[in-house]
Design a protein around this motif. Structure first.
Motif, PDB file in Angstrom:
ATOM      1  N   MET A   1       0.858  -1.089   0.020  1.00  0.00           N
ATOM      2  CA  MET A   1       0.183  -0.005  -0.151  1.00  0.00           C
ATOM      3  C   MET A   1       0.789   1.079   0.256  1.00  0.00           C
ATOM      4  O   MET A   1       2.061   1.315   0.473  1.00  0.00           O
ATOM      5  CB  MET A   1      -0.821  -0.047   1.180  1.00  0.00           C
ATOM      6  CG  MET A   1      -1.662   1.194   1.271  1.00  0.00           C
ATOM      7  SD  MET A   1      -2.865   1.017   2.776  1.00  0.00           S
ATOM      8  CE  MET A   1      -4.036  -0.039   1.949  1.00  0.00           C
ATOM      9  N   LYS A   2       0.341   2.290  -0.836  1.00  0.00           N
ATOM     10  CA  LYS A   2       1.254   3.589  -0.930  1.00  0.00           C
ATOM     11  C   LYS A   2       0.497   4.753  -0.701  1.00  0.00           C
ATOM     12  O   LYS A   2      -0.952   4.625  -1.110  1.00  0.00           O
ATOM     13  CB  LYS A   2       2.221   3.613  -2.144  1.00  0.00           C
ATOM     14  CG  LYS A   2       3.203   2.454  -2.260  1.00  0.00           C
ATOM     15  CD  LYS A   2       4.254   2.733  -1.593  1.00  0.00           C
ATOM     16  CE  LYS A   2       5.497   1.768  -1.417  1.00  0.00           C
ATOM     17  NZ  LYS A   2       6.459   2.005  -0.749  1.00  0.00           N
ATOM     18  N   GLU A   3       0.799   5.666  -0.243  1.00  0.00           N
ATOM     19  CA  GLU A   3       0.235   7.162  -0.237  1.00  0.00           C
ATOM     20  C   GLU A   3       0.410   8.211  -1.191  1.00  0.00           C
ATOM     21  O   GLU A   3       1.585   8.130  -1.648  1.00  0.00           O
ATOM     22  CB  GLU A   3       0.505   7.621   1.237  1.00  0.00           C
ATOM     23  CG  GLU A   3      -0.647   8.770   1.389  1.00  0.00           C
ATOM     24  CD  GLU A   3      -0.465   9.323   2.973  1.00  0.00           C
ATOM     25  OE1 GLU A   3      -1.563   9.709   3.628  1.00  0.00           O
ATOM     26  OE2 GLU A   3       0.580   9.198   3.352  1.00  0.00           O
ATOM     27  N   LEU A   4      -0.733   8.505  -1.843  1.00  0.00           N
ATOM     28  CA  LEU A   4      -0.335   9.508  -2.885  1.00  0.00           C
ATOM     29  C   LEU A   4      -0.303  10.777  -2.294  1.00  0.00           C
ATOM     30  O   LEU A   4      -1.295  11.567  -2.231  1.00  0.00           O
ATOM     31  CB  LEU A   4      -1.494   9.385  -4.003  1.00  0.00           C
ATOM     32  CG  LEU A   4      -1.950   8.102  -4.778  1.00  0.00           C
ATOM     33  CD1 LEU A   4      -2.956   8.270  -5.649  1.00  0.00           C
ATOM     34  CD2 LEU A   4      -0.576   7.697  -5.300  1.00  0.00           C
ATOM     35  N   ALA A   5       0.701  11.351  -1.819  1.00  0.00           N
ATOM     36  CA  ALA A   5       0.935  12.412  -1.019  1.00  0.00           C
ATOM     37  C   ALA A   5       2.370  13.257  -1.435  1.00  0.00           C
ATOM     38  O   ALA A   5       3.245  12.547  -1.939  1.00  0.00           O
ATOM     39  CB  ALA A   5       0.870  12.100   0.561  1.00  0.00           C
ATOM     40  N   SER A   6       2.457  14.447  -1.074  1.00  0.00           N
ATOM     41  CA  SER A   6       3.453  15.170  -1.443  1.00  0.00           C
ATOM     42  C   SER A   6       4.309  15.364   0.053  1.00  0.00           C
ATOM     43  O   SER A   6       4.058  15.971   0.913  1.00  0.00           O
ATOM     44  CB  SER A   6       3.268  16.682  -1.810  1.00  0.00           C
ATOM     45  OG  SER A   6       4.366  17.524  -1.732  1.00  0.00           O
ATOM     46  N   PRO A  43       4.321  24.970  -5.099  1.00  0.00           N
ATOM     47  CA  PRO A  43       5.166  24.180  -5.827  1.00  0.00           C
ATOM     48  C   PRO A  43       5.205  22.774  -5.106  1.00  0.00           C
ATOM     49  O   PRO A  43       5.093  21.515  -5.628  1.00  0.00           O
ATOM     50  CB  PRO A  43       6.436  24.609  -5.850  1.00  0.00           C
ATOM     51  CG  PRO A  43       6.345  26.059  -5.545  1.00  0.00           C
ATOM     52  CD  PRO A  43       5.131  26.171  -4.714  1.00  0.00           C
ATOM     53  N   ALA A  44       5.309  22.507  -3.723  1.00  0.00           N
ATOM     54  CA  ALA A  44       4.924  21.407  -2.889  1.00  0.00           C
ATOM     55  C   ALA A  44       3.921  20.669  -3.149  1.00  0.00           C
ATOM     56  O   ALA A  44       3.522  19.382  -3.110  1.00  0.00           O
ATOM     57  CB  ALA A  44       5.653  21.582  -1.566  1.00  0.00           C
ATOM     58  N   MET A  45       2.531  21.329  -3.212  1.00  0.00           N
ATOM     59  CA  MET A  45       1.239  21.026  -3.312  1.00  0.00           C
ATOM     60  C   MET A  45       1.187  20.318  -4.516  1.00  0.00           C
ATOM     61  O   MET A  45       0.117  19.377  -4.780  1.00  0.00           O
ATOM     62  CB  MET A  45       0.292  22.046  -2.907  1.00  0.00           C
ATOM     63  CG  MET A  45      -1.144  21.573  -3.357  1.00  0.00           C
ATOM     64  SD  MET A  45      -1.643  20.606  -1.622  1.00  0.00           S
ATOM     65  CE  MET A  45      -3.433  20.228  -2.179  1.00  0.00           C
ATOM     66  N   GLY A  46       1.809  20.601  -5.463  1.00  0.00           N
ATOM     67  CA  GLY A  46       1.544  20.467  -6.895  1.00  0.00           C
ATOM     68  C   GLY A  46       2.238  19.224  -7.366  1.00  0.00           C
ATOM     69  O   GLY A  46       2.330  18.879  -8.445  1.00  0.00           O
ATOM     70  N   SER A  47       3.175  18.608  -6.439  1.00  0.00           N
ATOM     71  CA  SER A  47       4.337  17.728  -7.109  1.00  0.00           C
ATOM     72  C   SER A  47       4.634  16.718  -6.027  1.00  0.00           C
ATOM     73  O   SER A  47       4.666  16.946  -4.772  1.00  0.00           O
ATOM     74  CB  SER A  47       5.488  18.471  -7.559  1.00  0.00           C
ATOM     75  OG  SER A  47       6.376  17.432  -7.793  1.00  0.00           O
ATOM     76  N   PHE A  48       4.390  15.245  -6.709  1.00  0.00           N
ATOM     77  CA  PHE A  48       4.795  14.187  -5.964  1.00  0.00           C
ATOM     78  C   PHE A  48       6.257  14.129  -5.854  1.00  0.00           C
ATOM     79  O   PHE A  48       6.730  13.558  -4.861  1.00  0.00           O
ATOM     80  CB  PHE A  48       4.554  12.695  -6.777  1.00  0.00           C
ATOM     81  CG  PHE A  48       2.783  12.412  -6.610  1.00  0.00           C
ATOM     82  CD1 PHE A  48       2.327  12.372  -5.319  1.00  0.00           C
ATOM     83  CD2 PHE A  48       2.261  12.442  -7.744  1.00  0.00           C
ATOM     84  CE1 PHE A  48       0.795  12.439  -5.416  1.00  0.00           C
ATOM     85  CE2 PHE A  48       0.738  12.483  -7.740  1.00  0.00           C
ATOM     86  CZ  PHE A  48       0.157  12.173  -6.352  1.00  0.00           C
ATOM     87  N   GLU A  49       6.939  14.702  -6.518  1.00  0.00           N
ATOM     88  CA  GLU A  49       8.753  14.655  -6.447  1.00  0.00           C
ATOM     89  C   GLU A  49       9.139  15.864  -5.562  1.00  0.00           C
ATOM     90  O   GLU A  49       8.289  16.816  -4.986  1.00  0.00           O
ATOM     91  CB  GLU A  49       9.069  15.107  -7.834  1.00  0.00           C
ATOM     92  CG  GLU A  49       8.817  14.071  -8.898  1.00  0.00           C
ATOM     93  CD  GLU A  49       8.990  12.605  -8.670  1.00  0.00           C
ATOM     94  OE1 GLU A  49       9.982  12.563  -8.003  1.00  0.00           O
ATOM     95  OE2 GLU A  49       8.326  11.856  -9.244  1.00  0.00           O
ATOM     96  N   GLN A  50      10.353  15.962  -5.471  1.00  0.00           N
ATOM     97  CA  GLN A  50      11.008  17.163  -4.443  1.00  0.00           C
ATOM     98  C   GLN A  50      10.619  18.524  -4.849  1.00  0.00           C
ATOM     99  O   GLN A  50      10.667  18.665  -6.299  1.00  0.00           O
ATOM    100  CB  GLN A  50      12.403  16.663  -4.319  1.00  0.00           C
ATOM    101  CG  GLN A  50      13.147  17.555  -3.596  1.00  0.00           C
ATOM    102  CD  GLN A  50      12.644  17.237  -1.833  1.00  0.00           C
ATOM    103  OE1 GLN A  50      12.401  16.234  -1.603  1.00  0.00           O
ATOM    104  NE2 GLN A  50      12.718  18.218  -1.010  1.00  0.00           N
TER     105      GLN A  50
END
Length: 219
Positions: A1-6, A43-50
């Motif tokens: 199980m993985k979470e889709l979060a920033s 920017p952090a809200m809109g990306s799964f990456e760093q």
């Protein structure tokens, strides 16, 4: 199980609590007014990456120097002066900085109100939901999940939990606003995954158990 979060957003929120606090006032003798400050973490809200965020641990000192300069120039709101706005971007992103009316309970200084962000969504489930899940499956974020399922001898299910802390915010809201909408766009599943299940607020989506997508309310 993985979470889709920033994770960048989560890290900043923790740093803000630890180093700045919410509704925290910092007296500054060199200032004449109380400045209310919002930091911006779009920017952090809109990306799964760093993604880049304000430096919470080291913010007060450089922010003080900026506010001293603004007061010397007679500026009371960075949104009313393009040079002030430009000078603040490196410190607080596209947040806000303005003088509070005189006569309040605090002496001159900095009042850290909190942080803010913006995010984009189309309200189209095919784009806000299917495309976002596909983007995550195609990214390096899914690599660990694919490795863990690679040698499984049963149906290989990727279970994902959509979090409002990050790009999946759009997924959750668009689904909530279109409860009767059906999803049609097929997923391109990696070779290691047979089924995708997405827990999104009060409902569960699945792809691969039956033909196409299915939406099931959580009772």
């Amino acid at each position: 199980m993985k979470e889709l979060a920033s994770q960048s957003l989560r890290a900043y929120e923790a740093a803000h609590v630890r180093h700045l606090g919410y509704g925290q006032h910092y007296p500054v003798e060199s200032l004449r007014s109380v400045w209310g400050v919002w930091t911006d973490v779009t920017p952090a809200m809109g990306s799964f990456e760093q993604a880049d965020t304000p430096r919470a641990r080291k913010l007060i000192r450089p922010l003080t120097l900026l506010l001293e300069r603004l007061e010397a120039e007679g500026i009371s709101d960075i949104n009313q002066n393009w040079r002030a706005r430009g000078a603040a971007v490196d410190l607080i992103g596209f947040g806000s900085c303005c003088v509070y009316p005189a006569g309040g309970p605090y002496p001159p200084g900095i009042f850290m109100i909190g942080h803010s962000y913006g995010y984009e969504r189309t309200t189209d489930p095919e784009r806000d939901v299917v495309a976002l899940v596909q983007e995550w499956l195609d990214s390096q974020k899914a690599d660990n999940l694919k490795r863990s399922l690679r040698n499984a001898n049963a149906v290989r299910i990727a279970a994902l939990v959509a979090s409002p802390d990050g790009p999946a915010h759009a997924l959750i809201n668009t689904l909530a606003e279109s409860p009767e909408a059906r999803l049609h766009t097929p997923l391109r599943l990696p070779a290691e995954i047979d089924v995708v299940v997405v827990i999104a607020g009060p409902e569960v989506l699945d792809y691969g158990i039956v033909e196409g997508w299915r939406r099931t309310p959580i009772r």
